[in-house]
Scaffold this motif. Sequence first.
Motif, PDB file in Angstrom:
ATOM      1  N   PHE A 147      57.584  42.727 -21.691  1.00 16.71           N
ATOM      2  CA  PHE A 147      57.037  43.242 -22.947  1.00 16.71           C
ATOM      3  C   PHE A 147      55.981  44.304 -22.664  1.00 16.71           C
ATOM      4  O   PHE A 147      56.035  45.410 -23.216  1.00 16.71           O
ATOM      5  N   GLU A 148      55.041  44.005 -21.790  1.00 15.40           N
ATOM      6  CA  GLU A 148      53.985  44.978 -21.436  1.00 15.40           C
ATOM      7  C   GLU A 148      54.574  46.204 -20.763  1.00 15.40           C
ATOM      8  O   GLU A 148      54.113  47.321 -21.005  1.00 15.40           O
ATOM      9  N   LYS A 149      55.584  46.003 -19.927  1.00 15.31           N
ATOM     10  CA  LYS A 149      56.219  47.145 -19.255  1.00 15.31           C
ATOM     11  C   LYS A 149      56.811  48.102 -20.291  1.00 15.31           C
ATOM     12  O   LYS A 149      56.612  49.314 -20.214  1.00 15.31           O
ATOM     13  N   VAL A 150      57.516  47.553 -21.269  1.00 16.85           N
ATOM     14  CA  VAL A 150      58.129  48.382 -22.299  1.00 16.85           C
ATOM     15  C   VAL A 150      57.056  49.091 -23.123  1.00 16.85           C
ATOM     16  O   VAL A 150      57.150  50.296 -23.380  1.00 16.85           O
ATOM     17  N   LEU A 151      56.019  48.355 -23.529  1.00 16.75           N
ATOM     18  CA  LEU A 151      54.938  48.974 -24.302  1.00 16.75           C
ATOM     19  C   LEU A 151      54.287  50.111 -23.520  1.00 16.75           C
ATOM     20  O   LEU A 151      54.027  51.183 -24.081  1.00 16.75           O
ATOM     21  N   ASN A 152      54.040  49.892 -22.249  1.00 19.28           N
ATOM     22  CA  ASN A 152      53.444  50.944 -21.410  1.00 19.28           C
ATOM     23  C   ASN A 152      54.368  52.149 -21.291  1.00 19.28           C
ATOM     24  O   ASN A 152      53.902  53.292 -21.321  1.00 19.28           O
ATOM     25  N   ASN A 153      55.667  51.908 -21.154  1.00 18.38           N
ATOM     26  CA  ASN A 153      56.622  53.014 -21.067  1.00 18.38           C
ATOM     27  C   ASN A 153      56.634  53.845 -22.350  1.00 18.38           C
ATOM     28  O   ASN A 153      56.647  55.075 -22.310  1.00 18.38           O
ATOM     29  N   ILE A 154      56.633  53.169 -23.500  1.00 11.59           N
ATOM     30  CA  ILE A 154      56.636  53.885 -24.780  1.00 11.59           C
ATOM     31  C   ILE A 154      55.340  54.671 -24.950  1.00 11.59           C
ATOM     32  O   ILE A 154      55.357  55.843 -25.355  1.00 11.59           O
ATOM     33  N   LYS A 155      54.228  54.045 -24.626  1.00 10.26           N
ATOM     34  CA  LYS A 155      52.920  54.704 -24.752  1.00 10.26           C
ATOM     35  C   LYS A 155      52.853  55.953 -23.867  1.00 10.26           C
ATOM     36  O   LYS A 155      52.406  57.020 -24.295  1.00 10.26           O
ATOM     37  N   LYS A 156      53.335  55.815 -22.653  1.00 16.52           N
ATOM     38  CA  LYS A 156      53.351  56.937 -21.704  1.00 16.52           C
ATOM     39  C   LYS A 156      54.220  58.086 -22.226  1.00 16.52           C
ATOM     40  O   LYS A 156      53.823  59.250 -22.174  1.00 16.52           O
ATOM     41  N   LEU A 157      55.389  57.750 -22.759  1.00 17.73           N
ATOM     42  CA  LEU A 157      56.279  58.781 -23.284  1.00 17.73           C
ATOM     43  C   LEU A 157      55.673  59.446 -24.520  1.00 17.73           C
ATOM     44  O   LEU A 157      55.738  60.675 -24.661  1.00 17.73           O
ATOM     45  N   SER A 158      55.062  58.648 -25.394  1.00 23.11           N
ATOM     46  CA  SER A 158      54.414  59.207 -26.590  1.00 23.11           C
ATOM     47  C   SER A 158      53.292  60.167 -26.217  1.00 23.11           C
ATOM     48  O   SER A 158      53.140  61.228 -26.833  1.00 23.11           O
ATOM     49  N   ALA A 159      52.510  59.800 -25.210  1.00 23.23           N
ATOM     50  CA  ALA A 159      51.407  60.664 -24.771  1.00 23.23           C
ATOM     51  C   ALA A 159      51.941  61.968 -24.190  1.00 23.23           C
ATOM     52  O   ALA A 159      51.420  63.047 -24.470  1.00 23.23           O
ATOM     53  N   LYS A 160      52.995  61.870 -23.389  1.00 22.23           N
ATOM     54  CA  LYS A 160      53.574  63.079 -22.798  1.00 22.23           C
ATOM     55  C   LYS A 160      54.189  63.962 -23.887  1.00 22.23           C
ATOM     56  O   LYS A 160      54.086  65.189 -23.822  1.00 22.23           O
ATOM     57  N   LYS A 161      54.793  63.348 -24.890  1.00 29.49           N
ATOM     58  CA  LYS A 161      55.354  64.109 -26.011  1.00 29.49           C
ATOM     59  C   LYS A 161      54.267  64.955 -26.649  1.00 29.49           C
ATOM     60  O   LYS A 161      54.471  66.141 -26.909  1.00 29.49           O
TER      61      LYS A 161
END
Length: 171
Positions: free
Chosen positions: A112-126
């Motif tokens: 769960f944390e891995k997925v949340l971190n991945n989404i957060k990272k992608l959103s920030a890069k976007k």
Amino acid sequence: FGGLDKRGNLTLNPARFLSKEKSLEIIKDCSEMGIKSIEFTGGGEPTVHPDHVEIFNSVLDAGMNLGLITNGVIFREGFEDVILRSTWCRFSLDAGTAKTYSQVREVPEKMFEKVLNNIKKLSAKKKEIDSKTTLGVSFIVTDQNYPEIYSSAKIASELGVDYFRVGYYRT
């Protein structure tokens, strides 16, 4: 689509893929037929394919739009770059806590944390590169997770995605 898993047990979700070559051929054919977009989704996780980054890039390089529905676990090298060139990407979250995520998805709670971190990272890069890709989170309501719709929506908002989708599933 049935097959045998690694232990020889019957499974309705075997780890089988179209070859990279066949995938690229299909994409080329679609482009030549004037298809405007390709969506990768369901029947298994699209990012499990070892060549998914190259396959996704071929869609975009052929001038077509790309959409992806993913569980958000696998971010191979080049994944963020190709997704932030795509039209949209939706992450299937289906929970507001690690415990429920683990139960619904049948994976360890730490995923769960891995997925949340991945989404957060992608959103920030976007945001950093001013990508026009639409990012979303989906929540399929079940008897197990319905109390967590609000908390999941709040998480999605905090992750910086563009939308939160709610669907319903009942067996």
